[in-house]
Design a protein around this motif. Structure first.
Motif, PDB file in Angstrom:
ATOM      1  N   GLY A   1       0.804  -1.208   0.000  1.00  0.00           N
ATOM      2  CA  GLY A   1       0.000   0.000   0.000  1.00  0.00           C
ATOM      3  C   GLY A   1       0.838   1.258   0.000  1.00  0.00           C
ATOM      4  O   GLY A   1       2.000   1.256   0.418  1.00  0.00           O
ATOM      5  N   ILE A   2       0.229   2.304  -0.494  1.00  0.00           N
ATOM      6  CA  ILE A   2       0.807   3.640  -0.414  1.00  0.00           C
ATOM      7  C   ILE A   2      -0.289   4.526   0.159  1.00  0.00           C
ATOM      8  O   ILE A   2      -1.349   4.686  -0.448  1.00  0.00           O
ATOM      9  N   THR A   3      -0.054   5.065   1.350  1.00  0.00           N
ATOM     10  CA  THR A   3      -1.008   5.993   1.933  1.00  0.00           C
ATOM     11  C   THR A   3      -0.526   7.416   1.687  1.00  0.00           C
ATOM     12  O   THR A   3       0.675   7.668   1.598  1.00  0.00           O
ATOM     13  N   ASN A   4      -1.470   8.328   1.568  1.00  0.00           N
ATOM     14  CA  ASN A   4      -1.196   9.722   1.206  1.00  0.00           C
ATOM     15  C   ASN A   4      -0.391   9.750  -0.092  1.00  0.00           C
ATOM     16  O   ASN A   4       0.677  10.343  -0.188  1.00  0.00           O
ATOM     17  N   LEU A   5      -0.928   9.088  -1.086  1.00  0.00           N
ATOM     18  CA  LEU A   5      -0.278   8.896  -2.386  1.00  0.00           C
ATOM     19  C   LEU A   5       0.225  10.198  -3.003  1.00  0.00           C
ATOM     20  O   LEU A   5       1.302  10.242  -3.597  1.00  0.00           O
ATOM     21  N   LEU A   6      -0.526  11.286  -2.855  1.00  0.00           N
ATOM     22  CA  LEU A   6      -0.153  12.567  -3.457  1.00  0.00           C
ATOM     23  C   LEU A   6       0.719  13.416  -2.525  1.00  0.00           C
ATOM     24  O   LEU A   6       1.026  14.560  -2.828  1.00  0.00           O
ATOM     25  N   ASN A   7       1.108  12.831  -1.383  1.00  0.00           N
ATOM     26  CA  ASN A   7       1.983  13.488  -0.408  1.00  0.00           C
ATOM     27  C   ASN A   7       1.422  14.837   0.036  1.00  0.00           C
ATOM     28  O   ASN A   7       2.128  15.838   0.110  1.00  0.00           O
ATOM     29  N   GLU A   8       0.133  14.846   0.365  1.00  0.00           N
ATOM     30  CA  GLU A   8      -0.555  16.055   0.826  1.00  0.00           C
ATOM     31  C   GLU A   8       0.043  16.533   2.144  1.00  0.00           C
ATOM     32  O   GLU A   8       0.246  15.755   3.071  1.00  0.00           O
ATOM     33  N   ASP A   9       0.342  17.815   2.231  1.00  0.00           N
ATOM     34  CA  ASP A   9       0.890  18.430   3.446  1.00  0.00           C
ATOM     35  C   ASP A   9      -0.287  19.021   4.219  1.00  0.00           C
ATOM     36  O   ASP A   9      -0.880  20.011   3.789  1.00  0.00           O
ATOM     37  N   TYR A  10      -0.654  18.403   5.351  1.00  0.00           N
ATOM     38  CA  TYR A  10      -1.840  18.844   6.072  1.00  0.00           C
ATOM     39  C   TYR A  10      -1.716  18.540   7.557  1.00  0.00           C
ATOM     40  O   TYR A  10      -0.836  17.801   7.985  1.00  0.00           O
ATOM     41  N   GLU A  11      -2.609  19.141   8.327  1.00  0.00           N
ATOM     42  CA  GLU A  11      -2.772  18.820   9.742  1.00  0.00           C
ATOM     43  C   GLU A  11      -4.154  18.205   9.903  1.00  0.00           C
ATOM     44  O   GLU A  11      -5.124  18.682   9.314  1.00  0.00           O
ATOM     45  N   THR A  12      -4.251  17.155  10.708  1.00  0.00           N
ATOM     46  CA  THR A  12      -5.544  16.518  10.930  1.00  0.00           C
ATOM     47  C   THR A  12      -6.487  17.501  11.621  1.00  0.00           C
ATOM     48  O   THR A  12      -6.054  18.516  12.181  1.00  0.00           O
ATOM     49  N   VAL A  13      -7.775  17.205  11.586  1.00  0.00           N
ATOM     50  CA  VAL A  13      -8.760  18.055  12.252  1.00  0.00           C
ATOM     51  C   VAL A  13      -8.425  18.154  13.735  1.00  0.00           C
ATOM     52  O   VAL A  13      -8.424  19.241  14.316  1.00  0.00           O
ATOM     53  N   TYR A  14      -8.107  17.032  14.376  1.00  0.00           N
ATOM     54  CA  TYR A  14      -7.759  17.069  15.806  1.00  0.00           C
ATOM     55  C   TYR A  14      -6.541  17.945  16.047  1.00  0.00           C
ATOM     56  O   TYR A  14      -6.503  18.730  16.993  1.00  0.00           O
ATOM     57  N   SER A  15      -5.527  17.810  15.212  1.00  0.00           N
ATOM     58  CA  SER A  15      -4.311  18.587  15.383  1.00  0.00           C
ATOM     59  C   SER A  15      -4.588  20.083  15.261  1.00  0.00           C
ATOM     60  O   SER A  15      -4.057  20.889  16.032  1.00  0.00           O
ATOM     61  N   GLN A  16      -5.431  20.472  14.307  1.00  0.00           N
ATOM     62  CA  GLN A  16      -5.782  21.883  14.167  1.00  0.00           C
ATOM     63  C   GLN A  16      -6.559  22.374  15.384  1.00  0.00           C
ATOM     64  O   GLN A  16      -6.341  23.476  15.878  1.00  0.00           O
ATOM     65  N   TRP A  17      -7.471  21.550  15.864  1.00  0.00           N
ATOM     66  CA  TRP A  17      -8.229  21.902  17.060  1.00  0.00           C
ATOM     67  C   TRP A  17      -7.298  22.016  18.264  1.00  0.00           C
ATOM     68  O   TRP A  17      -7.381  22.966  19.043  1.00  0.00           O
TER      69      TRP A  17
END
Length: 95
Positions: free
Chosen positions: A53-69
């Motif tokens: 498997g490959i997760t986050n295939l497009l290598n999106e740079d993000y913070e999870t909803v919990y992390s932002q909260w």
């Protein structure tokens, strides 16, 4: 052989506002949305199954909803970026 392409999306939203009586300020808490794409495959072998498997295939740079909260609530103590692209490979035999 099984192959699955999946996507997870979270939309932008306004979590709300907070009023500080001591500072006499109103702070808004906006949550930034994101989309990730995963590619998963499994192969039946003569003995066992191989999964890749490959997760986050497009290598999106993000913070999870919990992390932002958490960043807005705890001043960044438990906020962190989500994992970038990751690869997995496993082999399983049932007996």
């Amino acid at each position: 052989m099984n192959v699955r392409l999946q996507s997870t999306s979270f939309a932008d939203y306004d979590k709300g506002k907070s009023y500080s009586k001591s500072k006499n300020t109103v702070t808004g808490y906006d949550i930034d949305g994101y989309t990730t794409v995963d590619l998963l495959a499994s192969f039946n072998m003569p003995v066992g199954t191989v999964k890749a498997g490959i997760t986050n295939l497009l290598n999106e740079d993000y913070e999870t909803v919990y992390s932002q909260w958490a960043n807005s609530t705890y001043n960044g103590l438990s906020a962190h970026k989500a994992e970038g692209r990751a690869y997995s490979l496993s082999y399983r035999v049932e007996y």
